[in-house]
Design a protein around this motif. Sequence first.
Motif, PDB file in Angstrom:
ATOM      1  N   LEU A  12     -11.481 125.492 -55.881  1.00 37.70           N
ATOM      2  CA  LEU A  12     -11.316 125.691 -54.441  1.00 37.70           C
ATOM      3  C   LEU A  12      -9.934 125.234 -53.984  1.00 37.70           C
ATOM      4  O   LEU A  12      -9.270 125.918 -53.201  1.00 37.70           O
ATOM      5  CB  LEU A  12     -12.398 124.919 -53.677  1.00 37.70           C
ATOM      6  CG  LEU A  12     -13.804 125.496 -53.656  1.00 37.70           C
ATOM      7  CD1 LEU A  12     -14.758 124.509 -52.983  1.00 37.70           C
ATOM      8  CD2 LEU A  12     -13.846 126.842 -52.942  1.00 37.70           C
ATOM      9  N   ALA A  13      -9.514 124.074 -54.473  1.00 32.42           N
ATOM     10  CA  ALA A  13      -8.206 123.557 -54.080  1.00 32.42           C
ATOM     11  C   ALA A  13      -7.083 124.488 -54.539  1.00 32.42           C
ATOM     12  O   ALA A  13      -6.157 124.786 -53.772  1.00 32.42           O
ATOM     13  CB  ALA A  13      -8.007 122.151 -54.657  1.00 32.42           C
ATOM     14  N   ARG A  14      -7.154 124.982 -55.768  1.00 26.44           N
ATOM     15  CA  ARG A  14      -6.121 125.895 -56.271  1.00 26.44           C
ATOM     16  C   ARG A  14      -6.088 127.182 -55.455  1.00 26.44           C
ATOM     17  O   ARG A  14      -5.012 127.705 -55.145  1.00 26.44           O
ATOM     18  CB  ARG A  14      -6.363 126.193 -57.754  1.00 26.44           C
ATOM     19  CG  ARG A  14      -5.874 125.094 -58.689  1.00 26.44           C
ATOM     20  CD  ARG A  14      -5.885 125.563 -60.140  1.00 26.44           C
ATOM     21  NE  ARG A  14      -7.238 125.752 -60.638  1.00 26.44           N
ATOM     22  CZ  ARG A  14      -7.953 124.813 -61.243  1.00 26.44           C
ATOM     23  NH1 ARG A  14      -7.438 123.604 -61.428  1.00 26.44           N
ATOM     24  NH2 ARG A  14      -9.174 125.066 -61.680  1.00 26.44           N
ATOM     25  N   ALA A  15      -7.271 127.693 -55.099  1.00 23.94           N
ATOM     26  CA  ALA A  15      -7.327 128.922 -54.300  1.00 23.94           C
ATOM     27  C   ALA A  15      -6.709 128.725 -52.922  1.00 23.94           C
ATOM     28  O   ALA A  15      -6.228 129.679 -52.307  1.00 23.94           O
ATOM     29  CB  ALA A  15      -8.778 129.390 -54.169  1.00 23.94           C
ATOM     30  N   ALA A  16      -6.717 127.484 -52.454  1.00 19.74           N
ATOM     31  CA  ALA A  16      -6.134 127.169 -51.145  1.00 19.74           C
ATOM     32  C   ALA A  16      -4.680 126.729 -51.256  1.00 19.74           C
ATOM     33  O   ALA A  16      -4.072 126.341 -50.255  1.00 19.74           O
ATOM     34  CB  ALA A  16      -6.954 126.081 -50.462  1.00 19.74           C
ATOM     35  N   GLY A  17      -4.121 126.768 -52.469  1.00 22.76           N
ATOM     36  CA  GLY A  17      -2.728 126.374 -52.651  1.00 22.76           C
ATOM     37  C   GLY A  17      -2.533 124.889 -52.806  1.00 22.76           C
ATOM     38  O   GLY A  17      -1.442 124.368 -52.534  1.00 22.76           O
ATOM     39  N   HIS A  18      -3.566 124.178 -53.249  1.00 15.67           N
ATOM     40  CA  HIS A  18      -3.510 122.725 -53.378  1.00 15.67           C
ATOM     41  C   HIS A  18      -3.958 122.278 -54.762  1.00 15.67           C
ATOM     42  O   HIS A  18      -4.368 123.086 -55.598  1.00 15.67           O
ATOM     43  CB  HIS A  18      -4.396 122.069 -52.315  1.00 15.67           C
ATOM     44  CG  HIS A  18      -3.892 122.217 -50.918  1.00 15.67           C
ATOM     45  ND1 HIS A  18      -2.676 121.705 -50.506  1.00 15.67           N
ATOM     46  CD2 HIS A  18      -4.439 122.811 -49.827  1.00 15.67           C
ATOM     47  CE1 HIS A  18      -2.498 121.986 -49.220  1.00 15.67           C
ATOM     48  NE2 HIS A  18      -3.554 122.655 -48.789  1.00 15.67           N
ATOM     49  N   GLU A  19      -3.901 120.971 -54.966  1.00 18.17           N
ATOM     50  CA  GLU A  19      -4.478 120.325 -56.137  1.00 18.17           C
ATOM     51  C   GLU A  19      -5.518 119.326 -55.654  1.00 18.17           C
ATOM     52  O   GLU A  19      -5.303 118.630 -54.661  1.00 18.17           O
ATOM     53  CB  GLU A  19      -3.411 119.592 -56.945  1.00 18.17           C
ATOM     54  CG  GLU A  19      -2.309 120.463 -57.500  1.00 18.17           C
ATOM     55  CD  GLU A  19      -1.206 119.642 -58.139  1.00 18.17           C
ATOM     56  OE1 GLU A  19      -1.423 118.428 -58.369  1.00 18.17           O
ATOM     57  OE2 GLU A  19      -0.136 120.201 -58.406  1.00 18.17           O
TER      58      GLU A  19
END
Length: 272
Positions: A19-26
């Motif tokens: 989820l974090a990667r899909a949102a541009g995060h780690e």
Amino acid sequence: MKIIDAHFHFADFPGFDDLARAAGHENTAAHLEKEYKRLGIVCGVVMGNRTLALEDRHYPPFMRYCIGLDRFVAAGTDHTQQLELVEAHLQRPECVGLKLYPGYNYFYVYDPVMDPFFELAAKYHKPVAVHTGLTATDNALLKYSHPFTLDEAATRHRNVQLVMCHIGNPLLESAIAVLEKNQNVAVDLSGLLEGKIADMPRFLKQKEWYVKTLAGWLEYAGLWDRVMFGTDWPLANLEDYIAFTKAIVPEEHWEDVFWKNAARIYQIGPLP
């Protein structure tokens, strides 16, 4: 302008990394702290999940938390141990409230079996945040997460501050009616976006009806002292969420919505 993220999640749940990667995060504390500093977010309120164990609830200094009662068993069960653990959390200054998940656990927040938990919230002058509206899983039941359930809870517990998480989305008309009627109800704007928005102006144009409807209901109520910014991170991109919130909240109310209301309701302070 300072910002408080009044609703996010911080855990090693299965799927959170994706989820974090899909949102541009780690999905790491170091990354979140870096992004918070970059965007002017001075504090975040973790909506707790999993166990009530005290040792499981230690967060970095830029976080506060609501202890999550997401393993609730309704009437007919001895809740003594749950109540003891919840009280121990509420005694901590970093624990700023209680979080309920009625749709996932099949109970109504106004059920008398919940009274002892509301009494604890009143005793320690801390709010009760409640998941409302659409659920993340299809085995949850919407009848338990409908905004109208907070109307009865708010009426029965006038000395407790309730927070309607996700503004009951997409049941906005009902949510605003509950907010307008009950002075002890606030809302957060979390959970309205998912992933990374590639082109925010285009997104706002594509979702124009929804954006105008949401903004219209907020403007109709005009209760800007009871509306809080929140992201539901790691579900959504933080920078996108700030831009989206600015699109639905008039600029003259940004300070209230982005940090002052959360600082007051969750008793967070002093802030840098």
